[in-house]
Every structure is written in C-alpha cells, then in structure tokens.
Design a protein around this motif. Structure first.
Motif, PDB file in Angstrom:
ATOM      1  N   ASN A   1      27.283  64.275 -65.911  1.00 42.60           N
ATOM      2  CA  ASN A   1      28.473  64.741 -66.620  1.00 42.60           C
ATOM      3  C   ASN A   1      28.190  65.694 -67.780  1.00 42.60           C
ATOM      4  OD1 ASN A   1      30.013  62.982 -64.957  1.00 42.60           O
ATOM      5  ND2 ASN A   1      29.620  61.284 -66.355  1.00 42.60           N
ATOM      6  N   ASN A   2      26.908  66.078 -67.925  1.00 40.70           N
ATOM      7  CA  ASN A   2      26.539  67.038 -68.972  1.00 40.70           C
ATOM      8  C   ASN A   2      26.781  66.505 -70.387  1.00 40.70           C
ATOM      9  OD1 ASN A   2      25.163  69.331 -68.321  1.00 40.70           O
ATOM     10  ND2 ASN A   2      26.852  70.734 -68.718  1.00 40.70           N
ATOM     11  N   HIS A   3      26.768  65.182 -70.548  1.00 40.00           N
ATOM     12  CA  HIS A   3      26.911  64.602 -71.884  1.00 40.00           C
ATOM     13  C   HIS A   3      25.646  64.859 -72.698  1.00 40.00           C
ATOM     14  CE1 HIS A   3      30.470  62.952 -70.303  1.00 40.00           C
ATOM     15  NE2 HIS A   3      30.452  61.751 -70.860  1.00 40.00           N
ATOM     16  N   ILE A   4      25.763  64.754 -74.017  1.00 40.55           N
ATOM     17  CA  ILE A   4      24.644  64.922 -74.949  1.00 40.55           C
ATOM     18  C   ILE A   4      24.393  63.591 -75.635  1.00 40.55           C
ATOM     19  CG2 ILE A   4      23.830  66.137 -77.012  1.00 40.55           C
ATOM     20  CD1 ILE A   4      25.666  68.449 -76.251  1.00 40.55           C
ATOM     21  N   PHE A   5      23.122  63.238 -75.807  1.00 36.00           N
ATOM     22  CA  PHE A   5      22.757  61.953 -76.399  1.00 36.00           C
ATOM     23  C   PHE A   5      22.246  62.158 -77.828  1.00 36.00           C
ATOM     24  CE2 PHE A   5      19.427  58.410 -76.565  1.00 36.00           C
ATOM     25  CZ  PHE A   5      20.348  57.472 -77.017  1.00 36.00           C
ATOM     26  N   LEU A   6      22.866  61.440 -78.775  1.00 38.94           N
ATOM     27  CA  LEU A   6      22.430  61.488 -80.173  1.00 38.94           C
ATOM     28  C   LEU A   6      21.263  60.522 -80.359  1.00 38.94           C
ATOM     29  CD1 LEU A   6      23.046  62.572 -83.057  1.00 38.94           C
ATOM     30  CD2 LEU A   6      24.477  60.549 -83.380  1.00 38.94           C
ATOM     31  N   THR A   7      20.114  61.064 -80.795  1.00 41.23           N
ATOM     32  CA  THR A   7      18.921  60.241 -80.917  1.00 41.23           C
ATOM     33  C   THR A   7      18.168  60.617 -82.188  1.00 41.23           C
ATOM     34  OG1 THR A   7      16.924  59.525 -79.738  1.00 41.23           O
ATOM     35  CG2 THR A   7      17.588  61.824 -79.468  1.00 41.23           C
ATOM     36  N   LEU A   8      16.914  60.220 -82.280  1.00 40.04           N
ATOM     37  CA  LEU A   8      16.136  60.431 -83.491  1.00 40.04           C
ATOM     38  C   LEU A   8      14.860  61.207 -83.199  1.00 40.04           C
ATOM     39  CD1 LEU A   8      16.553  56.897 -85.080  1.00 40.04           C
ATOM     40  CD2 LEU A   8      17.613  59.005 -85.892  1.00 40.04           C
ATOM     41  N   GLU A   9      14.272  61.736 -84.253  1.00 35.11           N
ATOM     42  CA  GLU A   9      13.123  62.627 -84.138  1.00 35.11           C
ATOM     43  C   GLU A   9      11.944  61.992 -83.427  1.00 35.11           C
ATOM     44  OE1 GLU A   9      10.596  65.544 -87.171  1.00 35.11           O
ATOM     45  OE2 GLU A   9      11.851  63.947 -87.965  1.00 35.11           O
ATOM     46  N   TYR A  10      11.700  60.701 -83.678  1.00 32.21           N
ATOM     47  CA  TYR A  10      10.509  60.072 -83.114  1.00 32.21           C
ATOM     48  C   TYR A  10      10.600  59.890 -81.600  1.00 32.21           C
ATOM     49  CZ  TYR A  10      13.014  55.609 -82.807  1.00 32.21           C
ATOM     50  OH  TYR A  10      13.907  54.624 -82.494  1.00 32.21           O
TER      51      TYR A  10
ATOM     52  N   ARG B   1      14.810  62.610 -88.692  1.00 31.80           N
ATOM     53  CA  ARG B   1      15.962  63.491 -88.512  1.00 31.80           C
ATOM     54  C   ARG B   1      16.719  63.131 -87.235  1.00 31.80           C
ATOM     55  NH1 ARG B   1      14.002  69.402 -88.156  1.00 31.80           N
ATOM     56  NH2 ARG B   1      12.344  68.408 -86.942  1.00 31.80           N
ATOM     57  N   LEU B   2      17.954  63.584 -87.171  1.00 29.13           N
ATOM     58  CA  LEU B   2      18.747  63.410 -85.962  1.00 29.13           C
ATOM     59  C   LEU B   2      18.411  64.519 -84.966  1.00 29.13           C
ATOM     60  CD1 LEU B   2      22.283  62.512 -87.374  1.00 29.13           C
ATOM     61  CD2 LEU B   2      20.593  60.963 -86.383  1.00 29.13           C
TER      62      LEU B   2
ATOM     63  N   PRO C   1      22.067  67.526 -92.632  1.00 27.39           N
ATOM     64  CA  PRO C   1      21.144  67.432 -93.771  1.00 27.39           C
ATOM     65  C   PRO C   1      20.605  66.032 -94.054  1.00 27.39           C
ATOM     66  CG  PRO C   1      23.405  67.642 -94.555  1.00 27.39           C
ATOM     67  CD  PRO C   1      23.450  67.845 -93.066  1.00 27.39           C
ATOM     68  N   HIS C   2      21.239  65.003 -93.528  1.00 23.73           N
ATOM     69  CA  HIS C   2      20.834  63.643 -93.863  1.00 23.73           C
ATOM     70  C   HIS C   2      19.742  63.143 -92.920  1.00 23.73           C
ATOM     71  CE1 HIS C   2      24.218  63.462 -96.600  1.00 23.73           C
ATOM     72  NE2 HIS C   2      25.000  63.870 -95.618  1.00 23.73           N
ATOM     73  N   THR C   3      18.921  62.226 -93.394  1.00 24.16           N
ATOM     74  CA  THR C   3      17.891  61.589 -92.579  1.00 24.16           C
ATOM     75  C   THR C   3      18.126  60.084 -92.540  1.00 24.16           C
ATOM     76  OG1 THR C   3      16.429  61.412 -94.504  1.00 24.16           O
ATOM     77  CG2 THR C   3      16.151  63.349 -93.074  1.00 24.16           C
ATOM     78  N   ILE C   4      17.451  59.417 -91.619  1.00 27.92           N
ATOM     79  CA  ILE C   4      17.589  57.979 -91.423  1.00 27.92           C
ATOM     80  C   ILE C   4      16.276  57.294 -91.819  1.00 27.92           C
ATOM     81  CG2 ILE C   4      18.080  56.150 -89.761  1.00 27.92           C
ATOM     82  CD1 ILE C   4      20.419  58.037 -90.208  1.00 27.92           C
TER      83      ILE C   4
ATOM     84  N   MET D   1      15.091  68.136 -75.844  1.00 32.27           N
ATOM     85  CA  MET D   1      15.635  67.686 -77.118  1.00 32.27           C
ATOM     86  C   MET D   1      15.664  68.841 -78.103  1.00 32.27           C
ATOM     87  SD  MET D   1      13.970  63.890 -77.587  1.00 32.27           S
ATOM     88  CE  MET D   1      14.954  63.577 -79.046  1.00 32.27           C
ATOM     89  N   ARG D   2      16.699  68.868 -78.959  1.00 33.58           N
ATOM     90  CA  ARG D   2      16.839  69.897 -79.978  1.00 33.58           C
ATOM     91  C   ARG D   2      17.232  69.240 -81.301  1.00 33.58           C
ATOM     92  NH1 ARG D   2      14.656  72.029 -76.502  1.00 33.58           N
ATOM     93  NH2 ARG D   2      15.146  73.960 -75.391  1.00 33.58           N
ATOM     94  N   PRO D   3      16.731  69.744 -82.422  1.00 31.31           N
ATOM     95  CA  PRO D   3      17.125  69.183 -83.720  1.00 31.31           C
ATOM     96  C   PRO D   3      18.582  69.502 -84.035  1.00 31.31           C
ATOM     97  CG  PRO D   3      15.771  71.132 -84.019  1.00 31.31           C
ATOM     98  CD  PRO D   3      15.737  70.822 -82.552  1.00 31.31           C
ATOM     99  N   LEU D   4      19.249  68.564 -84.683  1.00 31.33           N
ATOM    100  CA  LEU D   4      20.633  68.751 -85.090  1.00 31.33           C
ATOM    101  C   LEU D   4      20.671  69.206 -86.544  1.00 31.33           C
ATOM    102  CD1 LEU D   4      23.704  68.408 -84.573  1.00 31.33           C
ATOM    103  CD2 LEU D   4      23.463  66.025 -85.309  1.00 31.33           C
ATOM    104  N   GLY D   5      21.469  70.236 -86.801  1.00 30.11           N
ATOM    105  CA  GLY D   5      21.590  70.754 -88.156  1.00 30.11           C
ATOM    106  C   GLY D   5      22.433  69.854 -89.036  1.00 30.11           C
TER     107      GLY D   5
END
Length: 290
Positions: free
Chosen positions: A236-245, A166-167, A261-264, A255-259
């Motif tokens: 700068n308070n930016h947010i980083f898009l990453t993965l569950e692992y 998940r993202l 629906p798609h997975t990688i 880290m928080r899960p992103l709502g």
C-alpha cells in the motif's frame, strides 16, 4: 526436546525470519534451520509456514509458542532460584530489547567491556514495553534497553540514559519520497504513516501535535506486528516511522532521515536493587558511553 531448541523456536517466531533470529542467537541460518527441523520431528507437527517473505506460525505453532515461553520462563526461574540457594555468583546478564536492532546500540562498547569485565556474559531477550516490567519483577531480564525508556520508567524503576536517536522513515525503494536524501514534514502531506502499536508513543506527542496544527493531512496507521507493517509498506506504499538505530532495512526497502528537530532518549531501565553484576555493567556503560 531440548531447551535450546525451544529458545530458537521462540526467537524465530518473534523475529519472523531465520536470518534475523540466527543473528540474535549467534549462529548460522543453516544451523538454526536444522534445530527447528529437529524440534518439528520431535513434536510431530509443523511449527512454521515458510515463504520468500519470511516465516509465519502454523495454528499449532501459534498455540505451542505460549507453552514454549512458559517452559523457558520456568526453566530460567528454576535455575536462578537454585543458584541463589546454592550461593552461586552468577555473572550472566539478560538484557531485554524492544527490537532485534536495539542491542546494536551496545556494539561500540563491547570490546572494551570484554576487556574490563571479562566475566560478564550478556544474553539478549526481545520483548515489548508492555511486558518488560513483569519480566524484571520475575528476574527473567536484568535490565531493559529501549529508545523510549525515560518515558516508561516510574517511581519503582531507575533509568540510565545512553544517548539520543533521530527519527527516520522507512519505505519501499520505489516510493516517490525515496528519491530524497532527507524528508521534510511537509513532504508527508497526504501520506499514510505507520507507527508500531507495541511502541511507547508519548515521546512523539509533539510530533503528532505539529501534524494536527499544520493540517498536513497525514493519516496515522497503527500496526501490531512486523509482518503487518511490511505488508502495508510493500502493498500500500505506506511509510513507517522508526528510529536512527534501525538503519538496516531489508532488501527492497530504504530509510531516510526525517527533518524533525527533536530526538528520542534511549537507555536502560532497571530495578532499584540491581545485582552486583548489573551494577558493574551499568557503571561501565555510564562511564564509557556518554
């Protein structure tokens, strides 16, 4: 100057941290620091600038990094070629990983793998998706474990799916969104979202399309290094898009899960003529992972 010291230097340089590099090299940060101190004495110049945020290369260290990688590559190639010439049956597998966290995807199966294939020795090598094919061709890695592997593989390569991820979003603990247990896409309206310039982004295209279609006013920021990513998150308070692992953020980050629906998909990329040892390993992973 010893080859293991060169490998330690390259790993610390790539990770930007003695503790992270020590974890990858199965040693302690203290022992790793002693190795690098010995290497610096042998070279008679400093390789790193050390700070509470981690380590960065000196100008001389940056220059030496390229030479160190070439020396290691040449050494591994020499051993591999000569072992083949001598008829040595090599059971050592080098697994390329995009980030130091990636190899943790293998943890659940390692005990069983050791029982079933006790002769296999696994070594991990951090590299990005732009360089992995050259490393495969040269025989410097046997396979590449990557979250976007199915998108990178082409007609010259094979892909074995291991699972899905998940993202997630990574941010400093004081960020307003860190108070939420999960983050919806609408929560990101007006935010600055970091993506790694070294990552394959095609699997995320539907995510970017959704942002554009719903006018969420999310600014996408591309960063080249982990140091740049953490600097923008911290300053700068930016947010980083990453993965569950990757769910082991450093101190001060969360880290928080992103709502979404798609997975990688993630899995192994390998050539069409894998070695007997790699074939055994892949057969094991296919049998016990999915």
């Amino acid at each position: 100057m010893q080859f293991r010291h060169l490998q330690s230097f390259v790993t610390v340089a790539e990770q930007g941290s003695f503790s992270k590099a020590a974890h990858l090299l199965y040693t302690s940060p203290t022992a790793l620091t002693q190795q690098l101190n010995t290497l610096e004495r042998d070279l008679q110049f400093e390789l790193f600038v050390r700070s509470y945020r981690g380590v960065t290369l000196t100008p001389a260290g940056t220059l030496f990094l390229d030479y160190a990688k070439k020396l290691l590559d040449l050494g591994h190639e020499a051993v591999s070629v000569c072992q083949t010439k001598a008829g040595v049956n090599n059971h050592r597998l080098t697994i390329g990983c995009y980030r130091e966290n990636t190899y943790k995807l293998l943890y659940p199966n390692m005990k069983r793998l050791t029982q079933i294939c006790p002769d296999l020795e696994l070594v991990y090598h951090c590299c990005d998706y732009r360089s992995f094919f050259e490393l495969l061709e040269k025989g410097q890695i046997d396979t590449f474990l990557h979250p976007f592997a199915s998108y990178i593989a082409d007609h010259r390569l094979c892909f074995l799916k291991m699972g899905t991820s998940r993202l997630f979003l990574s941010m400093i603990e004081s960020h307003p969104l860190a108070k939420k247990s999960a983050i919806a896409l609408n929560d990101l309206h007006g935010q600055k979202l970091i993506i790694s310039a070294k990552a394959e982004t095609r699997p995320l295209q539907s995510f970017f399309d959704y942002i554009a279609q719903h006018d969420l006013s999310i600014e996408i920021v591309s960063c080249n290094t982990d140091e740049e990513i953490f600097s923008k998150m911290f300053s700068n308070n930016h947010i980083f898009l990453t993965l569950e692992y990757c769910c082991d953020p450093p101190l001060g980050f969360t880290m928080r899960p992103l709502g979404w629906p798609h997975t990688i998909d993630y899995g192994f990329i390998y050539t069409q003529d894998p070695s007997p040892a790699l074939s055994r390993f892949l057969h094991f992973m296919e049998t016990f992972s999915l």
